[in-house]
Design a protein around this motif. Structure first.
Motif, short mmCIF file in Angstrom:
data_model
loop_
_atom_site.label_atom_id
_atom_site.label_comp_id
_atom_site.label_asym_id
_atom_site.label_seq_id
_atom_site.Cartn_x
_atom_site.Cartn_y
_atom_site.Cartn_z
N LEU A 350 0.86 -1.19 0.00
CA LEU A 350 0.00 0.00 0.00
C LEU A 350 0.89 1.23 0.00
CD1 LEU A 350 -2.79 -0.76 2.64
CD2 LEU A 350 -3.05 -0.65 0.18
N LEU A 351 0.87 1.99 -1.10
CA LEU A 351 1.65 3.23 -1.12
C LEU A 351 0.93 4.33 -0.34
CD1 LEU A 351 3.14 3.62 -4.70
CD2 LEU A 351 4.28 3.00 -2.58
N HIS A 352 -0.35 4.52 -0.63
CA HIS A 352 -1.12 5.58 0.01
C HIS A 352 -2.55 5.12 0.20
CE1 HIS A 352 2.19 8.38 -0.75
NE2 HIS A 352 2.21 7.90 -1.98
N VAL A 353 -3.15 5.55 1.29
CA VAL A 353 -4.55 5.25 1.58
C VAL A 353 -5.33 6.56 1.59
CG1 VAL A 353 -6.14 4.43 3.35
CG2 VAL A 353 -4.05 3.15 2.88
N GLY A 354 -6.41 6.60 0.80
CA GLY A 354 -7.19 7.83 0.70
C GLY A 354 -8.29 7.94 1.74
N GLY A 355 -8.89 6.81 2.10
CA GLY A 355 -9.99 6.82 3.06
C GLY A 355 -11.11 5.90 2.60
N VAL A 356 -12.16 5.84 3.40
CA VAL A 356 -13.28 4.93 3.12
C VAL A 356 -14.13 5.49 1.99
CG1 VAL A 356 -15.41 3.96 4.05
CG2 VAL A 356 -13.34 3.97 5.43
N VAL A 357 -14.52 4.62 1.07
CA VAL A 357 -15.49 4.98 0.03
C VAL A 357 -16.66 3.98 0.16
CG1 VAL A 357 -13.96 6.07 -1.62
CG2 VAL A 357 -14.13 3.61 -1.62
N SER A 358 -17.87 4.49 0.08
CA SER A 358 -19.03 3.61 0.24
C SER A 358 -20.17 4.12 -0.61
CB SER A 358 -19.45 3.53 1.71
OG SER A 358 -19.90 4.79 2.17
N ALA A 359 -21.11 3.24 -0.85
CA ALA A 359 -22.31 3.60 -1.61
C ALA A 359 -23.46 2.73 -1.15
CB ALA A 359 -22.07 3.42 -3.11
N THR A 487 -10.42 3.61 7.61
CA THR A 487 -10.18 2.57 6.61
C THR A 487 -11.00 1.32 6.95
OG1 THR A 487 -8.38 1.37 7.71
CG2 THR A 487 -7.77 3.35 6.47
N THR A 488 -11.15 0.45 5.95
CA THR A 488 -11.85 -0.83 6.16
C THR A 488 -10.86 -1.99 6.22
OG1 THR A 488 -12.12 -1.10 3.77
CG2 THR A 488 -13.91 -0.02 4.95
N ILE A 489 -9.56 -1.73 6.21
CA ILE A 489 -8.55 -2.79 6.19
C ILE A 489 -7.96 -3.00 7.58
CG2 ILE A 489 -7.95 -2.38 3.77
CD1 ILE A 489 -5.55 -0.76 4.73
N ASP A 490 -7.16 -4.05 7.73
CA ASP A 490 -6.43 -4.25 8.97
C ASP A 490 -5.26 -3.27 9.05
OD1 ASP A 490 -8.09 -6.25 9.79
OD2 ASP A 490 -6.80 -7.90 9.13
N LEU A 491 -4.79 -3.06 10.25
CA LEU A 491 -3.67 -2.14 10.45
C LEU A 491 -2.43 -2.68 9.73
CD1 LEU A 491 -2.64 0.37 12.09
CD2 LEU A 491 -1.86 -1.28 13.79
N PRO A 492 -1.82 -1.91 8.80
CA PRO A 492 -0.61 -2.39 8.12
C PRO A 492 0.50 -2.72 9.11
CG PRO A 492 -1.49 -0.43 7.02
CD PRO A 492 -2.26 -0.60 8.30
N ASN A 549 -6.60 8.74 16.58
CA ASN A 549 -6.74 9.50 15.35
C ASN A 549 -6.95 8.65 14.10
OD1 ASN A 549 -4.20 8.41 14.99
ND2 ASN A 549 -3.10 10.34 15.36
N ALA A 550 -7.20 7.34 14.25
CA ALA A 550 -7.41 6.50 13.06
C ALA A 550 -8.33 5.34 13.40
CB ALA A 550 -6.08 5.99 12.51
N LEU A 551 -9.11 4.91 12.41
CA LEU A 551 -9.98 3.75 12.53
C LEU A 551 -9.60 2.72 11.48
CD1 LEU A 551 -13.57 5.25 13.03
CD2 LEU A 551 -12.08 4.27 14.77
N PHE A 552 -9.50 1.46 11.90
CA PHE A 552 -9.23 0.36 10.97
C PHE A 552 -10.34 -0.68 11.11
CE2 PHE A 552 -5.16 2.38 11.35
CZ PHE A 552 -4.64 2.30 10.07
N GLY A 553 -10.57 -1.41 10.03
CA GLY A 553 -11.61 -2.45 10.05
C GLY A 553 -13.01 -1.89 10.15
N LEU A 554 -13.24 -0.68 9.63
CA LEU A 554 -14.55 -0.05 9.75
C LEU A 554 -15.61 -0.85 8.99
CD1 LEU A 554 -16.38 2.30 10.61
CD2 LEU A 554 -15.65 3.52 8.56
N HIS A 555 -16.70 -1.15 9.68
CA HIS A 555 -17.80 -1.89 9.06
C HIS A 555 -19.09 -1.22 9.50
CE1 HIS A 555 -20.21 -5.01 7.38
NE2 HIS A 555 -20.58 -5.52 8.53
N ILE A 556 -19.84 -0.66 8.55
CA ILE A 556 -21.10 0.03 8.85
C ILE A 556 -22.26 -0.79 8.30
CG2 ILE A 556 -22.46 2.12 8.51
CD1 ILE A 556 -19.92 3.70 8.29
N GLN A 557 -23.22 -1.11 9.17
CA GLN A 557 -24.41 -1.86 8.76
C GLN A 557 -25.64 -0.99 8.94
OE1 GLN A 557 -24.48 -5.86 10.80
NE2 GLN A 557 -22.72 -4.95 11.82
N ILE A 558 -26.52 -1.04 7.96
CA ILE A 558 -27.85 -0.43 8.08
C ILE A 558 -28.86 -1.55 7.86
CG2 ILE A 558 -29.46 1.29 7.22
CD1 ILE A 558 -27.12 2.68 8.31
N SER A 559 -29.63 -1.88 8.90
CA SER A 559 -30.62 -2.95 8.81
C SER A 559 -32.01 -2.36 8.81
CB SER A 559 -30.47 -3.93 9.98
OG SER A 559 -29.21 -4.54 9.95
#
Length: 970
Positions: A350-359, A487-492, A549-559
């Protein structure tokens, strides 16, 4: 014929009594594959029959071997009436189709009935003989390996990562067909289980075909989901990352980090044995990103124009080896997406991480008329993926890592969700060489230290897609970093972290009016953006409250439910030393007439005290920001006041906020009504875990690495029935928050004898199965760690019954019986005795289960294939089985037992990357009825302890240490 399947029925044991006159059973077995059925002889009057049948042979195509399971039905013979069904066993043949897979499936399988559960066991032997098939038009994908793990498997290396693969199949749901009026519940359940098994096999074969055409031989990060659309139909869909994997030879250097993915660079290799990963020199940085030709930052219209007509379900092949290599090209096929389902990568990837993208998208379900043409569902997901890709483009990124998809369905409304982390990847790991990502920014010319490079922003500082406060990196002091990173990934592995991480959750309930059709879909669509905003606000507030100052493994659910929407966001918070220290939280009172200044100051004091306590609790002591003679001093960040609030206001009202007190860079919360006060109080009620406990939802706990072999997985389901019909949003939020908090507190209490302990991979799943029900499912693994690094890491002498690594009873019951419901104080003696009876009578090899991709203290030496099983359980005597708690408890224990039996029959002794994808519970208390559907998956493996590996290297025969740790490894 391309293949021959052979099956032999050996014996049965502990069968139920089917003849009340003799208290015995006249059992026989039907063996079915495709349209061919064989029967054994009847073994009269025995609960432990011995059949020792001949070999039943099926000559079939390898395509059928992938699609169909082997069905084994045990029946009781009746002379004057229809034979009574005892139960069934479905055996997946796919694990036998790999070149290096097991050659035989042999063992005791639990006989399962959808009404009565497990009813004894049956001993079966299954073999497959494959012939060479040179037909290039064949429809099978034998030999393609599937892995649920989201990193490169331990005993493999990746020579090439091809990219994203997806597929879905649709069909009518047998549960909703007209024949239900005359069909028994058992027949309906079995028809459903068989159909889902067939669809799952077909889906896997189709994805395998895509991988073969791309030139790959494996799918890593395989995620399969079921969409139960009710009367609309049934959808089984899957996504994954196509790779070319090479098996590491026995002479290769072992991968010392048991959970580190293995990659290999596509560079000219020197002579000598292959190595898992040729690491970059530590003294230098990752190679600077230099596109081969200059190009503009502007993305082509084909990437952002979402009105384009999606493809019609058929893929155009062949694809390029790496989807990124020609991404900006206008000739790019619209169905290709630069997505990765992997969450762990080697250093420098991973060179650079931009942030979470979702739709997200809300759709109205329509009935599936033709199962062979799933264009509608395909088109829906195409739109979502197109939007994700355009978001990544806006962040200046060419890839999306940690990508996942999910749905939530209530009657005719379906919410489709997708999320990932926008990133720029290192071209040295890709066969195509340099990538054209549409950027010639000077920031890539300067090399940066590897432990902070992924934090540097990939987007243009002067044209940011969202407001952000940027500062110079606190490590290299050259490039800009954001003040917060999601981010939605594990901590590098290369990330520099201060202190330990912690689980951070945002929870939200919103009532909605009951409606039908388009009105319902519109109401949900209107609520979604506000719910996402509220969840994001809560995450930001709780992150600041923990001084991280950082979140890893972010998982958002809407039920979605009939009259409410549930939102749950889970992540692991950490303090990245490359990012600036978070400012404090400043309370600003706008209406002092309603709220006294003393009240505001008391809230402010509580917040400040909480931040101070958390910094000490999580040992957050960041290094000095500037050292003598090292680099240049960090330029002062631009002071930009930021406002995150739970309630929107017009722009002219924002200017009235007084920021004259406190730091300019403080995080400001404004109190403008009583709801805002309640929001702040809800922030402060999140109690930290007790001393000696830590929790996270990622594979690895930041700040802890010295794991012992005391590992225990547990699954907990809690179903809450809402009693008050006049609940408000605030009341619902409190109920939901208390439900989640009490679940965590119960874990801490019952695991107190394992201190020091960490709950890793905490996977929360929320659902609204019925109008007044809230269901929370949690799967996690409790791991002990060596605080002083002096204790012996052995499982020979467990501290207590709950810490025995390879004890079946300890695995099932953990420190405690499964906590399944708020009303489970009287944990049914009948169910407990039934479950213990199952385990005592079973002699299968003890199989360890974990949601992690590794087991501490062991090394995986062989992957045997994926376990993907779907079960239905129904009861008409709910109260007699111990209520909701007893019913779910026994069902989950039976699922565990069946998974273990299938793994042991393959010769495995562990399941890694285990997950419960679906747990759908339906209850009718008035009729004393309930039904539950569970789908579980994981990787069946053979693993050996590291001490065994060392001793086997020094002696001719395999040494055995640690009791039964090596059972089943041969």
């Amino acid at each position: 014929m391309p293949g021959k399947l052979k099956a032999k029925i050996v014996a049965g044991r502990h069968l139920p009594v089917m003849d009340r006159a003799s208290d015995l059973t006249d059992a026989f077995v039907e063996v079915k594959f495709g349209n061919t059925t064989f029967k054994t002889d009847v073994c009269p009057k025995s609960l432990n029959p011995q059949w020792n049948s001949e070999w039943f042979k099926f000559e079939v195509d390898d395509e059928d071997l992938q699609d169909e399971p082997l069905q084994i039905t045990v029946l009781d013979h009746d002379t004057y009436s229809a034979n009574d069904a005892i139960g069934k066993v479905y055996i997946d043949i796919d694990p036998l189709l790999y070149s290096e897979a097991a050659s035989v499936i042999s063992g005791w399988f639990p006989i399962y009935d959808t009404i009565h559960g497990i009813r004894g066991e049956i001993n079966v032997i299954v073999k497959v003989e494959l012939f060479n098939d040179l037909n290039r038009f064949r429809q099978s994908s034998c030999g393609v390996k599937f892995f649920c793990t989201t990193c490169i498997p331990q005993c493999y290396r990746a020579t090439l990562v091809h990219g994203f693969v997806e597929e879905l199949v649709v069909n009518e749901d047998p549960e909703y067909q007209w024949i239900d009026r005359i069909r028994t519940p058992r027949a309906s359940n079995e028809a459903r289980q068989r159909l889902i098994s067939l669809m799952s096999g077909e889906l896997q074969r189709k994805i395998g075909l895509k991988v073969l055409e791309m030139g790959g031989n494996a799918v890593v990060g395989y995620l399969q989901c079921f969409d139960l659309e009710g009367e609309s139909g049934l959808v089984v869909r899957a996504i994954g990352t196509a790779c070319t994997l090479d098996k590491l030879s026995s002479g290769s250097a072992p991968n010392t980090n048991t959970h580190m993915p293995v990659f290999v660079e596509d560079l000219p290799s020197s002579s000598g044995p292959p190595t898992p990963f040729r690491a970059l020199p530590t003294s230098s940085s990752p190679p600077p990103f230099s596109p081969s030709k200059p190009c503009s930052r502007q993305s082509s219209s084909s990437d952002t124009d979402l009105s384009l007509t999606p493809k019609t379900g058929k893929n155009t092949w062949p694809r390029p080896s790496f989807p990124f290599s020609s991404l900006p090209s206008p000739t790019l096929h619209i169905g290709e997406f630069p997505f990765f389902t992997l969450t762990s990568f080697p250093p420098g990837f991973l060179l650079h991480v931009g942030g979470v993208v979702s739709a997200r998208s809300v759709k109205l379900l329509d009935r599936i008329h033709n199962p062979d043409e799933p264009e509608t569902r395909d088109a829906w997901w195409e739109e979502i993926r197109q939007e994700i890709k355009s978001h990544a483009r806006a962040l200046g990124c060419h890839a999306v890592v940690g990508y996942s998809e999910s749905t939530s369905i209530c009657e005719e409304v379906c919410i489709l969700s997708a999320s990932g982390t926008a990133a720029i990847l290192n071209p040295r790991y890709m066969r195509e060489g340099c990538l054209d990502i549409g950027c010639t920014d000077h920031r890539f010319e300067e090399p940066s230290p590897p432990n902070c490079g992924f934090c540097h922003i990939p987007y243009d500082e002067l044209n940011m897609p969202f407001p952000a406060q940027l500062t110079y990196c606190y490590h290299c002091r050259r490039q800009k970093v954001p003040d917060v990173l999601f981010t939605t990934i594990d901590l590098p592995s290369e990330a520099a972290v201060a202190g330990k991480g912690c689980l951070i959750q945002a929870r939200l309930c919103r009532l909605k009016k009951k409606a039908q059709g388009e009105a319902n879909a519109t109401a949900i669509s209107n609520l979604l953006p506000f719910m996402e905003y509220e969840l994001h606000t809560q995450l930001m507030n709780k992150l600041k409250l923990r001084s991280m100052n950082a979140l890893f493994g972010l998982h958002i659910q809407i039920s979605v439910g009939e009259n409410m929407l549930l939102g749950l966001a889970s992540a692991t918070g950490v303090y990245l030393t490359a990012l600036p220290a978070p400012g404090g939280i400043q309370i600003a009172g706008k209406t002092p007439g309603d709220l006294s200044s003393e009240h505001i100051s008391s809230i402010q004091k509580r917040i400040n005290d909480t931040i101070a306590v958390n910094k000490e609790l999580y040992q957050i002591n960041p290094p000095e920001l500037a050292e003598e003679g090292v680099g240049s001093p960090i330029p002062e960040p631009r002071h930009r006041s930021r406002l995150f609030r739970s309630h929107s206001e017009s722009s002219d009202e924002l200017s009235e906020l007084d920021l004259s007190h406190g730091k300019k860079d403080a995080f400001v919360l404004e109190i403008d009504d009583t709801d805002a006060v309640e929001d702040i109080h809800s922030l402060l009620i999140d109690a930290p875990p007790p001393t000696g406990f830590y929790s996270c939802n990622t594979e690895n706990m930041p700040g802890i690495s010295n794991w012992t072999s005391g590992v225990q997985m547990f699954t907990s389901v809690r179903v809450l029935r809402l009693s008050n019909a006049n609940l408000t949003n605030q009341g619902l939020n409190k109920i939901f928050t208390d439900l989640c908090e009490n679940l965590l507190k119960s874990f801490y209490f019952k695991l107190r004898s394992m201190i020091p302990c960490c709950l890793c991979h905490l996977n929360f799943t929320v659902a609204v199965p019925e109008e007044e029900l809230i269901q929370v499912t949690v799967t996690a693994v409790a791991m002990t760690y060596d605080k002083e690094q002096t204790q012996e890491k052995t499982a020979e002498k467990p501290v207590n019954k709950g810490q025995s690594l390879w004890s079946l009873e300890a695995e099932e019951q953990l420190q405690f019986p499964l906590e399944l419901c708020a009303d489970s104080s009287s944990s049914n003696i009948q169910t407990a005795s039934k479950i213990s009876g199952i385990f005592n009578c079973s002699s299968v090899t003890v199989v360890k289960m974990t949601p992690l991709s590794f087991l501490p203290g062991t090394r995986i030496i062989k992957y045997l294939g994926i376990i993907n099983m779907f079960f239905i359980r129904e009861t008409t005597s709910l109260r007699e089985e111990g209520g909701v708690s007893g019913f779910l408890h026994s069902f989950i224990a039976e699922v565990f037992a069946m998974v273990r039996a299938h793994v042991a029959a393959l010769g495995g002794n562990a399941v890694v990357s285990y997950s419960m994808k679906e747990c759908v519970f339906m209850e009718n208390p008035n009729k004393n009825q309930a039904q539950c559907l569970i789908n579980v998956s994981g990787d069946a493996v053979i693993c050996i302890s590291e001490t065994d590996q060392e001793s086997s290297a020094s002696t001719a025969n395999t040494g055995q240490t640690g009791g039964s740790e090596t059972d089943g490894a041969t």
